[in-house]
Design an enzyme around this catalytic site. Structure first.
Site, mmCIF file in Angstrom:
data_model
loop_
_atom_site.group_PDB
_atom_site.id
_atom_site.type_symbol
_atom_site.label_atom_id
_atom_site.label_comp_id
_atom_site.label_asym_id
_atom_site.label_seq_id
_atom_site.Cartn_x
_atom_site.Cartn_y
_atom_site.Cartn_z
ATOM 1 N N GLY A 1 -18.193 12.245 1.174
ATOM 2 C CA GLY A 1 -19.574 12.438 -0.275
ATOM 3 C C GLY A 1 -18.460 11.887 -1.281
ATOM 4 N N GLY A 2 -17.354 11.078 -0.955
ATOM 5 C CA GLY A 2 -16.916 10.825 -2.149
ATOM 6 C C GLY A 2 -17.307 9.964 -3.138
ATOM 7 N N ARG A 3 -16.390 9.263 -3.592
ATOM 8 C CA ARG A 3 -16.729 7.741 -4.744
ATOM 9 C C ARG A 3 -16.436 6.939 -4.953
ATOM 10 N NH1 ARG A 3 -14.518 5.627 -9.814
ATOM 11 N NH2 ARG A 3 -16.600 5.307 -11.244
ATOM 12 N N HIS B 1 1.017 -1.315 -0.012
ATOM 13 C CA HIS B 1 -0.277 -0.074 -0.257
ATOM 14 C C HIS B 1 1.038 1.018 -0.369
ATOM 15 C CE1 HIS B 1 -1.217 3.089 2.142
ATOM 16 N NE2 HIS B 1 -2.269 3.308 2.029
ATOM 17 N N HIS C 1 -7.936 -4.353 18.106
ATOM 18 C CA HIS C 1 -9.018 -5.455 18.647
ATOM 19 C C HIS C 1 -9.065 -6.934 18.194
ATOM 20 C CE1 HIS C 1 -10.182 -4.530 13.668
ATOM 21 N NE2 HIS C 1 -10.349 -5.848 13.875
ATOM 22 N N ASN D 1 0.029 5.534 -0.366
ATOM 23 C CA ASN D 1 -0.613 7.033 -0.162
ATOM 24 C C ASN D 1 0.708 8.177 0.125
ATOM 25 O OD1 ASN D 1 -2.130 8.753 1.765
ATOM 26 N ND2 ASN D 1 -3.063 7.940 -0.334
ATOM 27 N N VAL D 2 0.381 9.060 -1.115
ATOM 28 C CA VAL D 2 1.195 10.723 -0.517
ATOM 29 C C VAL D 2 0.096 11.106 -0.928
ATOM 30 C CG1 VAL D 2 3.357 9.944 -1.356
ATOM 31 C CG2 VAL D 2 1.778 10.330 -3.096
#
Length: 306
Positions: A261-263, A109, A178, A111-112
């Site tokens: 409300g993103g896609r 994974h 958890h 992400n930037v």
């Protein structure tokens, strides 16, 4: 603090998405990435989702670029940053998750991202965040060492302690509370980065983004032809369930995307195409599956493991 340049960040992110997709498609050799360009209702941004499915090496690979704007921030953002309430915002980033076919190739994974919140008559509030992490199903010490050595190289121009801080942050963030369990073997994670200035912060984000392919592809190349059994495949599917649990319960990006409300299709592209849950699974002592839990899913000083 230098003036933030949102257009420069957006241009870089689109270039990064293209270069990662090119590298992964070339490595797979069978499937390519489809392009799905989308716009948000009301003209508040959009994005380009790219997905490779049913490849020879990658069962599914999603690399998503998004740029979202809005007049008000969701609760996930203002809960920890109340000073952002009432500001219009722009959030942009590239996020990717790669689910390989072979259980001996780890999931990865990266992400930037960049975030800026503005209000007339006031200085903008902005920061960078991101990182990359590795989630193996079967542990190989040399792969973990290579991953972390490459992560360290990404951080070296920005201070001797940068890797150590971001590595520790990653271990703490990708922790499944958890389950009392690490999600994988870690990597880098950072957030709220806006010091000492925009140019330096942007350079750190770019360096981490640019080091993802050199960190991951050598591991893929080493493991993609390894023979595996049906039992190993079933263990891979079971362990993928941890990915689902983390992303739907804890992941900030997933929560932010859903609350703004993103896609939905693009937000949930990180989920694996196939997954298996089993009640109260316990690996048999002395097996590679047990070794994953006992040795690899613990925060370790992988640089010195070499």
């Amino acid at each position: 603090m230098s003036t933030p340049d949102s257009q420069a960040v957006s241009d870089y992110l689109l270039q990064l998405q293209q270069s990662i997709c090119d590298a992964l498609a070339a490595e797979d050799g069978k499937a390519g990435f489809i392009k799905d360009e989308w716009r948000r209702e009301g003209g508040n941004g959009g994005g380009l989702t790219r997905v490779l499915a049913d490849g020879a090496v990658f069962e599914q690979a999603g690399v998503n670029y998004s740029l979202v704007t809005g007049d008000a921030l969701p609760a996930s953002a203002t809960a920890h940053r109340p000073e952002l309430a009432g500001r219009r915002f722009t959030a942009m980033g590239v996020s990717l998750v790669i689910h390989p076919r072979n259980p001996h190739v780890p999931t990865s994974h990266a992400n930037v991202r960049f975030f800026i919140a503005e209000k007339d008559g006031e200085e903008p509030v902005w920061w960078f965040g991101g990182g990359f992490d590795l989630t193996p199903y079967y542990g190989y010490r040399e792969d973990c060492v290579h991953w972390h050595q490459t992560a360290k190289k990404a951080c070296e121009p920005f201070g001797e302690d940068t890797y150590a801080r971001y590595k520790k942050w990653c271990d703490e963030y990708f922790y499944i509370k958890h389950r009392n369990e690490q999600r994988g073997v870690g990597g880098l994670f950072f957030d709220d980065l806006n010091e000492p200035d925009f140019a330096t912060s942007f350079a750190i984000m770019q360096s981490i983004g640019n080091h993802y392919v050199p960190a991951y592809l050598p591991i893929v190349q080493k493991r993609k032809h390894a023979e595996y059994t049906e039992a190993e495949r079933q263990f891979q599917l079971y362990r993928r369930g941890r990915y689902v649990e983390f992303n739907l319960v804890y992941d900030r990006g997933t929560l932010f995307g859903l609350q703004t409300g993103g896609r939905t299709e693009s937000i949930l592209m990180s989920l694996p195409p196939l997954v298996r849950f089993e009640y109260n699974y316990q690996p048999e002592a002395g097996t590679p599956e047990a070794e994953l839990y006992d040795y690899y899913l613990k925060p370790r000083d992988w640089i010195n493991e070499a």
